[in-house]
Design a protein around this motif. Structure first.
Motif, PDB file in Angstrom:
ATOM      1  N   ALA A  75      -4.255 -41.005   8.126  1.00 50.68           N
ATOM      2  CA  ALA A  75      -3.530 -41.367   7.009  1.00 50.68           C
ATOM      3  C   ALA A  75      -2.918 -40.112   6.053  1.00 50.68           C
ATOM      4  O   ALA A  75      -1.834 -40.166   5.666  1.00 50.68           O
ATOM      5  N   GLY A  76      -3.941 -39.036   5.760  1.00 49.81           N
ATOM      6  CA  GLY A  76      -3.337 -37.971   5.138  1.00 49.81           C
ATOM      7  C   GLY A  76      -2.073 -37.395   5.802  1.00 49.81           C
ATOM      8  O   GLY A  76      -1.166 -36.812   5.074  1.00 49.81           O
ATOM      9  N   ALA A  77      -2.197 -37.278   7.031  1.00 51.77           N
ATOM     10  CA  ALA A  77      -1.160 -36.606   7.922  1.00 51.77           C
ATOM     11  C   ALA A  77       0.107 -37.342   7.742  1.00 51.77           C
ATOM     12  O   ALA A  77       1.035 -36.821   7.697  1.00 51.77           O
ATOM     13  N   HIS A  78       0.044 -38.720   7.755  1.00 47.86           N
ATOM     14  CA  HIS A  78       1.143 -39.743   7.745  1.00 47.86           C
ATOM     15  C   HIS A  78       1.723 -39.546   6.498  1.00 47.86           C
ATOM     16  O   HIS A  78       3.056 -39.367   6.105  1.00 47.86           O
ATOM     17  N   ALA A  79       1.021 -39.706   5.305  1.00 48.18           N
ATOM     18  CA  ALA A  79       1.211 -39.423   4.031  1.00 48.18           C
ATOM     19  C   ALA A  79       1.957 -38.175   3.649  1.00 48.18           C
ATOM     20  O   ALA A  79       2.825 -37.976   3.085  1.00 48.18           O
ATOM     21  N   ALA A  80       1.688 -37.013   4.307  1.00 41.03           N
ATOM     22  CA  ALA A  80       2.287 -35.774   4.147  1.00 41.03           C
ATOM     23  C   ALA A  80       3.591 -35.602   4.752  1.00 41.03           C
ATOM     24  O   ALA A  80       4.490 -34.978   4.313  1.00 41.03           O
ATOM     25  N   SER A  81       3.763 -36.049   5.966  1.00 47.58           N
ATOM     26  CA  SER A  81       5.164 -36.350   6.456  1.00 47.58           C
ATOM     27  C   SER A  81       5.924 -37.309   5.881  1.00 47.58           C
ATOM     28  O   SER A  81       7.328 -36.819   5.841  1.00 47.58           O
ATOM     29  N   VAL A  82       5.735 -38.229   5.112  1.00 41.03           N
ATOM     30  CA  VAL A  82       6.361 -39.152   4.411  1.00 41.03           C
ATOM     31  C   VAL A  82       6.821 -38.261   3.147  1.00 41.03           C
ATOM     32  O   VAL A  82       8.102 -38.377   2.736  1.00 41.03           O
ATOM     33  N   PHE A  83       5.917 -37.866   2.680  1.00 40.27           N
ATOM     34  CA  PHE A  83       6.169 -36.870   1.322  1.00 40.27           C
ATOM     35  C   PHE A  83       7.106 -35.872   1.739  1.00 40.27           C
ATOM     36  O   PHE A  83       8.020 -35.367   0.891  1.00 40.27           O
ATOM     37  N   ALA A  84       6.884 -35.005   2.903  1.00 39.17           N
ATOM     38  CA  ALA A  84       7.783 -34.083   3.307  1.00 39.17           C
ATOM     39  C   ALA A  84       9.260 -34.514   3.432  1.00 39.17           C
ATOM     40  O   ALA A  84      10.243 -33.930   3.146  1.00 39.17           O
ATOM     41  N   LEU A  85       9.473 -35.778   3.921  1.00 35.71           N
ATOM     42  CA  LEU A  85      10.627 -36.388   4.222  1.00 35.71           C
ATOM     43  C   LEU A  85      11.371 -36.442   2.641  1.00 35.71           C
ATOM     44  O   LEU A  85      12.743 -36.499   2.651  1.00 35.71           O
ATOM     45  N   SER A  86      10.500 -36.887   1.823  1.00 35.16           N
ATOM     46  CA  SER A  86      11.208 -37.247   0.430  1.00 35.16           C
ATOM     47  C   SER A  86      11.456 -35.793  -0.367  1.00 35.16           C
ATOM     48  O   SER A  86      12.340 -35.804  -1.196  1.00 35.16           O
ATOM     49  N   ALA A  87      10.889 -34.743  -0.043  1.00 35.02           N
ATOM     50  CA  ALA A  87      10.768 -33.679  -0.740  1.00 35.02           C
ATOM     51  C   ALA A  87      12.113 -32.567  -0.464  1.00 35.02           C
ATOM     52  O   ALA A  87      12.405 -31.859  -1.043  1.00 35.02           O
ATOM     53  N   GLY A  88      12.571 -32.998   0.666  1.00 35.87           N
ATOM     54  CA  GLY A  88      13.776 -32.024   1.331  1.00 35.87           C
ATOM     55  C   GLY A  88      14.517 -32.551   2.378  1.00 35.87           C
ATOM     56  O   GLY A  88      14.419 -33.870   2.615  1.00 35.87           O
ATOM     57  N   ALA A  89      15.051 -31.907   2.975  1.00 36.05           N
ATOM     58  CA  ALA A  89      16.138 -32.181   4.320  1.00 36.05           C
ATOM     59  C   ALA A  89      15.240 -32.944   5.302  1.00 36.05           C
ATOM     60  O   ALA A  89      14.055 -32.505   5.323  1.00 36.05           O
ATOM     61  N   LEU A  90      15.999 -33.695   6.121  1.00 45.57           N
ATOM     62  CA  LEU A  90      15.249 -34.291   7.428  1.00 45.57           C
ATOM     63  C   LEU A  90      14.606 -33.224   8.094  1.00 45.57           C
ATOM     64  O   LEU A  90      13.455 -33.569   8.894  1.00 45.57           O
ATOM     65  N   SER A  91      15.074 -32.056   8.336  1.00 47.38           N
ATOM     66  CA  SER A  91      14.809 -31.229   9.294  1.00 47.38           C
ATOM     67  C   SER A  91      13.491 -30.563   8.660  1.00 47.38           C
ATOM     68  O   SER A  91      12.583 -30.369   9.581  1.00 47.38           O
ATOM     69  N   PHE A  92      13.018 -30.526   7.395  1.00 47.12           N
ATOM     70  CA  PHE A  92      11.735 -30.141   6.715  1.00 47.12           C
ATOM     71  C   PHE A  92      10.598 -31.150   7.161  1.00 47.12           C
ATOM     72  O   PHE A  92       9.656 -30.791   7.274  1.00 47.12           O
ATOM     73  N   GLY A  93      11.083 -32.158   7.050  1.00 49.93           N
ATOM     74  CA  GLY A  93      10.138 -33.475   7.429  1.00 49.93           C
ATOM     75  C   GLY A  93       9.884 -33.283   9.156  1.00 49.93           C
ATOM     76  O   GLY A  93       8.734 -33.555   9.425  1.00 49.93           O
ATOM     77  N   GLN A  94      10.800 -32.846   9.914  1.00 47.63           N
ATOM     78  CA  GLN A  94      10.476 -32.900  11.041  1.00 47.63           C
ATOM     79  C   GLN A  94       9.476 -31.588  11.549  1.00 47.63           C
ATOM     80  O   GLN A  94       8.679 -31.723  12.271  1.00 47.63           O
ATOM     81  N   VAL A  96       7.048 -30.617   9.278  1.00 44.22           N
ATOM     82  CA  VAL A  96       5.684 -30.883   9.012  1.00 44.22           C
ATOM     83  C   VAL A  96       5.234 -31.935   9.981  1.00 44.22           C
ATOM     84  O   VAL A  96       4.031 -31.897  10.414  1.00 44.22           O
ATOM     85  N   LYS A  97       6.056 -33.045  10.507  1.00 47.74           N
ATOM     86  CA  LYS A  97       5.584 -33.503  11.602  1.00 47.74           C
ATOM     87  C   LYS A  97       5.144 -33.044  12.993  1.00 47.74           C
ATOM     88  O   LYS A  97       4.501 -33.208  13.584  1.00 47.74           O
ATOM     89  N   ALA A  98       6.221 -31.892  13.275  1.00 48.62           N
ATOM     90  CA  ALA A  98       5.597 -31.110  14.423  1.00 48.62           C
ATOM     91  C   ALA A  98       4.506 -30.209  14.234  1.00 48.62           C
ATOM     92  O   ALA A  98       3.743 -30.104  15.173  1.00 48.62           O
ATOM     93  N   ALA A  99       3.954 -29.882  12.966  1.00 45.30           N
ATOM     94  CA  ALA A  99       2.496 -29.324  12.711  1.00 45.30           C
ATOM     95  C   ALA A  99       1.363 -30.309  12.934  1.00 45.30           C
ATOM     96  O   ALA A  99       0.219 -29.806  12.982  1.00 45.30           O
TER      97      ALA A  99
END
Length: 126
Positions: A75-94, A96-99
């Motif tokens: 759940a924490g990893a999912h929340a971090a990826s959603v937060f990353a999508l909100s914090a920057g560009a779509l590529s930044f979210g990708q 975080v999800k790749a990590a």
């Protein structure tokens, strides 16, 4: 394989649009992540409750306790990826999800003492 990435592509775009609507990083990324997980839980319960769908898993309280940390970190990893999508560009979210595989390997070795082979560690290097 192709449809997995296609679905992931549209999921990320839809998430980004949903996050931009209330104000991006200053909006409600944690609320959106929590709602996504809640709807997923409801869907799982419906699949178990629907007649002839799936058998209800038989787990003990000790089994439940063992899965609690895994569920919390997922759940924490999912929340971090959603937060990353909100914090920057779509590529930044990708990124975080790749990590997430590296995050899962670290959690597995740190909290569960599981062994990860050298070949698997090397696969995590970008």
């Amino acid at each position: 394989f192709f449809f997995w990435y296609l679905g992931n592509y549209y999921y990320n775009i839809t998430n980004k649009l949903a996050l931009k609507a209330p104000g991006g990083a200053t909006g409600f990324p944690m609320t959106i992540a929590t709602l996504q997980l809640g709807i997923g839980c409801i869907w799982a319960l419906l699949l178990w409750g629907y007649p002839d769908a799936r058998a209800l898993p038989k787990i003990t309280f000790d089994d439940w306790k063992k899965t609690l940390l895994v569920g919390f970190t997922s759940a924490g990893a999912h929340a971090a990826s959603v937060f990353a999508l909100s914090a920057g560009a779509l590529s930044f979210g990708q990124i975080v999800k790749a990590a997430e595989p590296a995050f899962a390997a670290l959690v597995g070795t740190t909290f569960y003492g599981s062994k990860v082979s050298l070949a698997k560690w090397l696969c995590l290097i970008p």
